[in-house]
Design an enzyme around this catalytic site. Sequence first.
Site, mmCIF file in Angstrom:
data_model
loop_
_atom_site.group_PDB
_atom_site.id
_atom_site.type_symbol
_atom_site.label_atom_id
_atom_site.label_comp_id
_atom_site.label_asym_id
_atom_site.label_seq_id
_atom_site.Cartn_x
_atom_site.Cartn_y
_atom_site.Cartn_z
ATOM 1 N N SER A 17 20.449 59.320 104.413
ATOM 2 C CA SER A 17 21.454 60.384 104.321
ATOM 3 C C SER A 17 21.156 61.390 105.432
ATOM 4 O O SER A 17 20.163 61.265 106.153
ATOM 5 C CB SER A 17 21.418 61.057 102.943
ATOM 6 O OG SER A 17 20.139 61.612 102.690
ATOM 7 N N SER A 71 21.461 60.741 98.850
ATOM 8 C CA SER A 71 21.902 62.116 98.613
ATOM 9 C C SER A 71 21.017 63.071 99.396
ATOM 10 O O SER A 71 19.829 63.220 99.087
ATOM 11 C CB SER A 71 21.853 62.465 97.126
ATOM 12 O OG SER A 71 22.085 63.852 96.928
ATOM 13 N N GLN A 94 21.297 66.252 99.366
ATOM 14 C CA GLN A 94 20.996 67.397 98.506
ATOM 15 C C GLN A 94 19.786 67.116 97.626
ATOM 16 O O GLN A 94 18.881 67.959 97.507
ATOM 17 C CB GLN A 94 22.207 67.740 97.649
ATOM 18 C CG GLN A 94 23.387 68.284 98.436
ATOM 19 C CD GLN A 94 24.584 68.563 97.547
ATOM 20 O OE1 GLN A 94 24.508 68.474 96.323
ATOM 21 N NE2 GLN A 94 25.708 68.898 98.159
ATOM 22 N N ARG A 147 30.123 69.257 87.340
ATOM 23 C CA ARG A 147 29.539 68.250 88.223
ATOM 24 C C ARG A 147 28.168 67.792 87.724
ATOM 25 O O ARG A 147 27.426 68.558 87.106
ATOM 26 C CB ARG A 147 29.450 68.798 89.651
ATOM 27 C CG ARG A 147 30.824 69.063 90.244
ATOM 28 C CD ARG A 147 30.771 69.720 91.595
ATOM 29 N NE ARG A 147 30.195 68.843 92.607
ATOM 30 C CZ ARG A 147 30.018 69.201 93.875
ATOM 31 N NH1 ARG A 147 30.368 70.421 94.266
ATOM 32 N NH2 ARG A 147 29.499 68.358 94.744
ATOM 33 N N LYS A 159 28.076 73.822 107.859
ATOM 34 C CA LYS A 159 27.840 74.232 106.474
ATOM 35 C C LYS A 159 26.473 73.754 105.980
ATOM 36 O O LYS A 159 25.704 74.511 105.383
ATOM 37 C CB LYS A 159 28.973 73.654 105.617
ATOM 38 C CG LYS A 159 29.005 74.037 104.156
ATOM 39 C CD LYS A 159 30.367 73.622 103.578
ATOM 40 C CE LYS A 159 30.448 73.789 102.075
ATOM 41 N NZ LYS A 159 29.933 72.618 101.351
ATOM 42 N N ASP A 207 31.570 63.236 103.678
ATOM 43 C CA ASP A 207 32.453 64.408 103.707
ATOM 44 C C ASP A 207 33.704 64.188 104.552
ATOM 45 O O ASP A 207 34.700 64.904 104.383
ATOM 46 C CB ASP A 207 31.702 65.636 104.230
ATOM 47 C CG ASP A 207 30.755 66.224 103.199
ATOM 48 O OD1 ASP A 207 30.926 65.924 101.997
ATOM 49 O OD2 ASP A 207 29.842 66.970 103.583
#
Length: 433
Positions: A195, A169, A171, A124, A15, A318
């Site tokens: 990360s 993070s 992202q 979020r 993903k 995750d």
Amino acid sequence: MRVFKGEVTALPPDKSISHRAALIGALSEGTTEIMNFSGGFDNQSTLGVLKDAGITLRQELLEGADGRTVRQVIIESKGLWSFQPPSAPLMCNNSGSTMRMFAGILAAQPFASELIGDSSLMKRPMKRVADPLRQMGADLQLSPSGTAPICIKGSKELKPINYRLPVPSAQVKSLVAFAALHADGESRIIESVRSRDHTEVMLGLDSFEQDGERVIVVPGRKTVAAKPFYIPADPSAACFIVALGLLARGSEIIIRDVCLNPTRAAFLNILTDAGACLTIENQRVIGGETIGDILVENHAALEPLLITDPQLVAFIIDEIPMLAVLSAFASGRFELHNAAELRTKESDRIDALVVNLQRLGFDCEQYPDGFVVKGRRITPSGTVVIDSFDDHRIAMSFAIAGKATGCPIDLSDIDVVGVSFPNFFDLLDSLQV
């Protein structure tokens, strides 16, 4: 007794890498071919917003040499500023990765845009998105509570930035890197806790260690040349199948072509240290990513898991829901700290895990940054209703426990697994002996 055996070749493509391959393809000059792209809802959301922002792309299903169907995505782009003003707000559905990382790209485009999502995503936190982009000169507006919609007035005059990530993070690191590619000068991103590093690997960014921190160097306004990407199987999805094999005594499963990037496969080391019989076979490197097969054999009991290291938590963020449920059912105990980030996912995963484990008779206590499972007080005699909290990883974690142990559970929302693992239930059925 339930036993699971077989070979898994139909695990969902990764993903995280799928998201990044599509976004990097849109930023690249030329034609990007992505093989084995994910068909999950979240990754399809990324393709959707790219198309709505003017990027030319197509996808089709092809039959591979082994008879499997693989998804190919072709992206045509002229480079960093190939995007066009969207005619409506860009819908990210449930994908926080899409919203956060695409915000970094849109901040550098010379037009206004708006990112929205479903009811879950709109709750979020997005302040961590806005802060670095505002420092670079972008105009971003959030809701009064710091959530989406993200309203962006982009600028082609973004300034370089030296940005120290306040929390680990991938992202946020990626959105800063994507914005920095457009900046007029070199930027640096500093991580005190590492990360996942797919963005750096795929863009070929340089990095070095300094005073115990990792510094990633992003050149500004440098052409990104299009190149092909191959998406390996998702290790976060593999974790569910590994847990299935470890919970059902006598099981033996081999999972093919899994991404074994060290920032993604730490859960395998945790389980091996706890007594799991896991073997890595056929290890090789494709496109900068380590790939291999995982052999799961159930021969021994697992020791309880204790996870407290912030770096380890960042690498397994995750996989924690499945590891927690696995440890609770296998040993009766589990303990986690330094994982407050779990409260900002698709659900408050700390609360979701504790609520459902308590329904199954486990004695749990939660803290701001984690929780502990102290043992099982009772074994419910009837069917237990499990609340997925609209979270694919919560749903799949408890589905694995029910399938492997025979514990009768009723999931509140089984369709949510399509976010990342559309063939989840079919695959479980195919492995049961």
